[in-house]
Each structure stands twice: as C-alpha cells, then as structure tokens.
Design an enzyme around this catalytic site. Structure first.
Site, mmCIF file in Angstrom:
data_model
loop_
_atom_site.group_PDB
_atom_site.id
_atom_site.type_symbol
_atom_site.label_atom_id
_atom_site.label_comp_id
_atom_site.label_asym_id
_atom_site.label_seq_id
_atom_site.Cartn_x
_atom_site.Cartn_y
_atom_site.Cartn_z
ATOM 1 N N ARG A 171 -10.953 -12.955 36.379
ATOM 2 C CA ARG A 171 -11.424 -11.816 35.599
ATOM 3 C C ARG A 171 -10.493 -11.607 34.410
ATOM 4 N NH1 ARG A 171 -15.705 -12.281 37.369
ATOM 5 N NH2 ARG A 171 -17.043 -10.792 38.447
ATOM 6 N N GLU B 257 -16.149 -8.675 27.217
ATOM 7 C CA GLU B 257 -16.972 -9.864 26.970
ATOM 8 C C GLU B 257 -18.238 -9.474 26.217
ATOM 9 O OE1 GLU B 257 -17.401 -11.722 30.813
ATOM 10 O OE2 GLU B 257 -15.283 -12.190 30.912
ATOM 11 N N HIS C 99 -17.439 -17.226 30.069
ATOM 12 C CA HIS C 99 -17.706 -16.814 31.458
ATOM 13 C C HIS C 99 -18.749 -17.728 32.123
ATOM 14 C CE1 HIS C 99 -17.315 -13.122 34.254
ATOM 15 N NE2 HIS C 99 -17.609 -14.198 34.966
HETATM 16 P P1 NAD Z 1 -12.236 -13.691 47.410
HETATM 17 O O1 NAD Z 1 -12.398 -12.243 47.711
HETATM 18 O O2 NAD Z 1 -12.804 -14.692 48.372
HETATM 19 O O3 NAD Z 1 -10.691 -14.060 47.215
HETATM 20 C C1 NAD Z 1 -9.800 -13.257 46.496
HETATM 21 C C2 NAD Z 1 -8.437 -13.426 47.152
HETATM 22 O O4 NAD Z 1 -7.457 -12.768 46.351
HETATM 23 C C3 NAD Z 1 -8.359 -12.784 48.554
HETATM 24 O O5 NAD Z 1 -7.936 -13.746 49.506
HETATM 25 C C4 NAD Z 1 -7.323 -11.670 48.394
HETATM 26 O O6 NAD Z 1 -6.538 -11.493 49.557
HETATM 27 C C5 NAD Z 1 -6.506 -12.209 47.228
HETATM 28 N N1 NAD Z 1 -5.720 -11.205 46.531
HETATM 29 C C6 NAD Z 1 -6.001 -9.891 46.323
HETATM 30 N N2 NAD Z 1 -5.016 -9.309 45.622
HETATM 31 C C7 NAD Z 1 -4.083 -10.276 45.376
HETATM 32 C C8 NAD Z 1 -2.847 -10.299 44.687
HETATM 33 N N3 NAD Z 1 -2.355 -9.201 44.119
HETATM 34 N N4 NAD Z 1 -2.177 -11.473 44.621
HETATM 35 C C9 NAD Z 1 -2.664 -12.600 45.192
HETATM 36 N N5 NAD Z 1 -3.830 -12.625 45.886
HETATM 37 C C10 NAD Z 1 -4.539 -11.482 45.960
HETATM 38 O O7 NAD Z 1 -12.856 -13.900 45.949
HETATM 39 P P2 NAD Z 1 -13.389 -15.272 45.301
HETATM 40 O O8 NAD Z 1 -14.834 -15.424 45.627
HETATM 41 O O9 NAD Z 1 -12.450 -16.371 45.632
HETATM 42 O O10 NAD Z 1 -13.280 -14.868 43.744
HETATM 43 C C11 NAD Z 1 -12.023 -14.844 43.091
HETATM 44 C C12 NAD Z 1 -12.156 -14.272 41.679
HETATM 45 O O11 NAD Z 1 -13.020 -15.086 40.907
HETATM 46 C C13 NAD Z 1 -12.755 -12.861 41.605
HETATM 47 O O12 NAD Z 1 -12.064 -12.121 40.615
HETATM 48 C C14 NAD Z 1 -14.173 -13.103 41.148
HETATM 49 O O13 NAD Z 1 -14.711 -11.981 40.493
HETATM 50 C C15 NAD Z 1 -13.960 -14.273 40.225
HETATM 51 N N6 NAD Z 1 -15.152 -15.106 39.958
HETATM 52 C C16 NAD Z 1 -15.338 -15.527 38.677
HETATM 53 C C17 NAD Z 1 -16.419 -16.339 38.391
HETATM 54 C C18 NAD Z 1 -16.649 -16.818 36.984
HETATM 55 O O14 NAD Z 1 -17.771 -16.954 36.582
HETATM 56 N N7 NAD Z 1 -15.617 -17.111 36.225
HETATM 57 C C19 NAD Z 1 -17.318 -16.712 39.404
HETATM 58 C C20 NAD Z 1 -17.073 -16.275 40.698
HETATM 59 C C21 NAD Z 1 -15.983 -15.455 40.967
#
Ligand code: NAD
Length: 265
Positions: free
Chosen positions: A182, A211, A229
């Site tokens: 994000r 964005e 994105h």
């Molecule tokens: P997820 O919930 O499976 O994993 C997120 C992880 O981050 C969790 O394990 C959590 O414990 C950990 N976390 C929380 N706070 C933390 C911190 N301060 N330091 C380290 N780790 C921490 O989520 P995901 O499905 O793996 O998605 C991850 C990110 O990717 C999200 O922000 C999501 O919005 C983003 N995303 C972006 C796109 C894109 O198009 N670019 C697509 C999908 C997801």
C-alpha cells in the site's frame, strides 16, 4: 478505485453487506458501516499469486534495469555497459509481513536460491522453515543485511511511513526495495531523496499514497520503476476475487455463515 465513503453510507436503505474483492478494505469507511450495522467482508487469497508474481517481476526488472534499458534502446541507444545487472541468486531478500503474499514471494525466492529473511511481529507462519524463511524479530537486521526488501503488510498506524529516511540510511548502498502493498508504507519523499543521493540502488512502486499519484518526482529518477497498482490485475485474479466476493455476499444474504467479516465484533 471504488470509494465507500460516509456519504455513500449516509442513507444505506436495505444495504446489509459490503464485500471487497481483495484484502484491503481501506477504500471502505468501516467505522461508518459498523455504525449502520453493515457487515464489511473482504476476500483475500484470490489475488495472492498475482501480487506475488508482480512483486517478483518488479524485483527482476530492478536487478536487470529492464525498464530504463528498454526505454534507452527504443530511443535509439545501444548501451550495454550502462545496464550491467545483478543476479538474484544467493542475494538476501528481506520480506516484511509474512502473510499470504509474503509467503508466496518466499516460495518463489527459493527457486532463485535467494536467502530469505522474514519479519512479522503478529503472525509467524508455521511453514516458515519449510518455505526457507529465516524469521527474525529484529527488523533492523533486514534493513542492514538485505539486498532486496519487499513489503507485504497492511496499511495502518504502525506501518504508515515505516520506511523513512532513518531506515533507508541503515540499508546497503546496493539495496533495492519493492512496495506492492500500500502507498505510504514507504515515505515517498524520503525514498526519492535516498534514490537521488545514491543511499540505496533502486525502488519499484506499484502503490502510492494517492492514486493516481500526485508526487511524480520518480519521473526524473532512472532507478525508480512504477506501475499503476497492477498487483492484482491479472485476468485470473480478477475472476477469482469477483467470484469469491459474490460467494461470501450470497452466503451472508441467504443466512449462511458470514465469512471474513472485518467488523464482526
Ligand atoms: P495478509 O493479511 O495475509 O498478510 C499481512 C501480514 O502482515 C500479516 O501476516 C501480518 O501479521 C503482517 N503485519 C502486520 N503488521 C505488520 C508490521 N508492522 N510489520 C510486519 N508485518 C506486519 O495480507 P496479504 O494478502 O499478504 O496482503 C499484503 C498487502 O498487500 C496488503 O497491504 C494488501 O492490501 C496488499 N495487496 C496489494 C495488491 C496490489 O495490487 N498491489 C494486491 C493484493 C494485496
């Protein structure tokens, strides 16, 4: 892009549920929905592989200067020296956030024989060792030792600006960083300053605090590649998340189990 603002929720009529085809619910005003008794559900998972593959695509593009080399050749140059790259093999990859996408990236990294360091203060995956992740509770170890750093954390108070000038200064001069999570998790101004000053070697951003981005300083920096994105933008992921979101909504409407409610309490 669809914003479910307090205004949208002002007169909700019969609205009972909002499903987000993906994981991030930052486009939905969850407190307002909660006040109106509307369930907000997300459906992570369907776009995990797409986001992980995009992360890897950006990492490889950074390591080989693919984007500037392509632009240079199209502009008539044939500059092989300038675009000498680096291998991923045996490099240290720091993964911050070991959820779905972080773990999928780790799995891909093992195919490149990278050494994976992982950090997650909330949930350390049980299969970390099997995925070849050396888990550390010292985030600074990742900043100091990684050749590549990739972020896979949610955007919240703890993660906003988690990488700023101080953290960038701890990194290796050759470090390259990818943000497919994000916008705002890396402080953009600090990042551009670090790239311009050669404090780190490169960055790839798929996400921006606003964005489309308002800050377009990256235009002037060769070692910063940007995509609009696109993490979840594959045909496969879009179908999967849409079907999954429709499914959780219909399940909830039919009185079945309410899955993935982010505001259940
Ligand atoms: P997820 O919930 O499976 O994993 C997120 C992880 O981050 C969790 O394990 C959590 O414990 C950990 N976390 C929380 N706070 C933390 C911190 N301060 N330091 C380290 N780790 C921490 O989520 P995901 O499905 O793996 O998605 C991850 C990110 O990717 C999200 O922000 C999501 O919005 C983003 N995303 C972006 C796109 C894109 O198009 N670019 C697509 C999908 C997801």
């Amino acid at each position: 892009g669809t914003q479910v603002t307090p205004k949208v929720l002002e007169k909700p009529g019969k609205l009972k549920g909002i499903a987000r085809a993906g994981v991030g619910v930052d486009n939905i005003n969850v407190p307002e929905a909660t006040k109106k008794g509307i369930i907000v559900m997300n459906k992570p998972g369907g776009n995990t592989l797409s986001a992980a593959e995009h992360t890897f695509a950006l990492m490889i593009a950074l390591s080989r200067g693919i984007v500037p080399a392509c632009t240079s050749l199209k502009n008539g140059a044939w500059d092989r020296k300038k675009y000498m790259g680096n291998q991923l093999n045996h490099k240290v990859l720091g993964i911050i956030g070991l959820g779905r996408i972080g773990r999928a990236v780790a799995k891909m990294a093992s195919g490149f024989d990278m050494k994976v360091l992982g950090y997650d203060p909330i949930s350390v995956p049980k299969d970390a060792e099997a995925l070849g992740i050396e888990v550390t509770d010292d985030l600074e170890k990742i900043y100091r030792e990684a050749d590549y750093i990739t972020l896979h954390v949610p955007k919240n108070e703890q993660t906003l600006n988690m990488i700023s000038a101080k953290q960038l200064k701890m990194m290796k001069k050759g470090a390259r960083i990818v943000n497919c999570a994000r916008g705002g998790i890396i402080n953009e101004d600090d990042l551009y300053n670090a790239l311009e000053a050669g404090i780190i070697a490169g960055a790839a951003l798929d996400v921006f605090p606003k964005e489309p981005p308002e800050n377009t300083r990256f235009k002037n920096i060769d070692n910063c590649i940007v995509t609009p994105h696109l993490g979840a933008s594959t045909e496969e992921a879009q179908i999967e998340v849409a079907v999954e979101a429709a499914q959780i909504l219909t399940d909830a409407i039919k009185g079945g189990p309410i899955k993935n409610a982010v505001n259940a309490p």
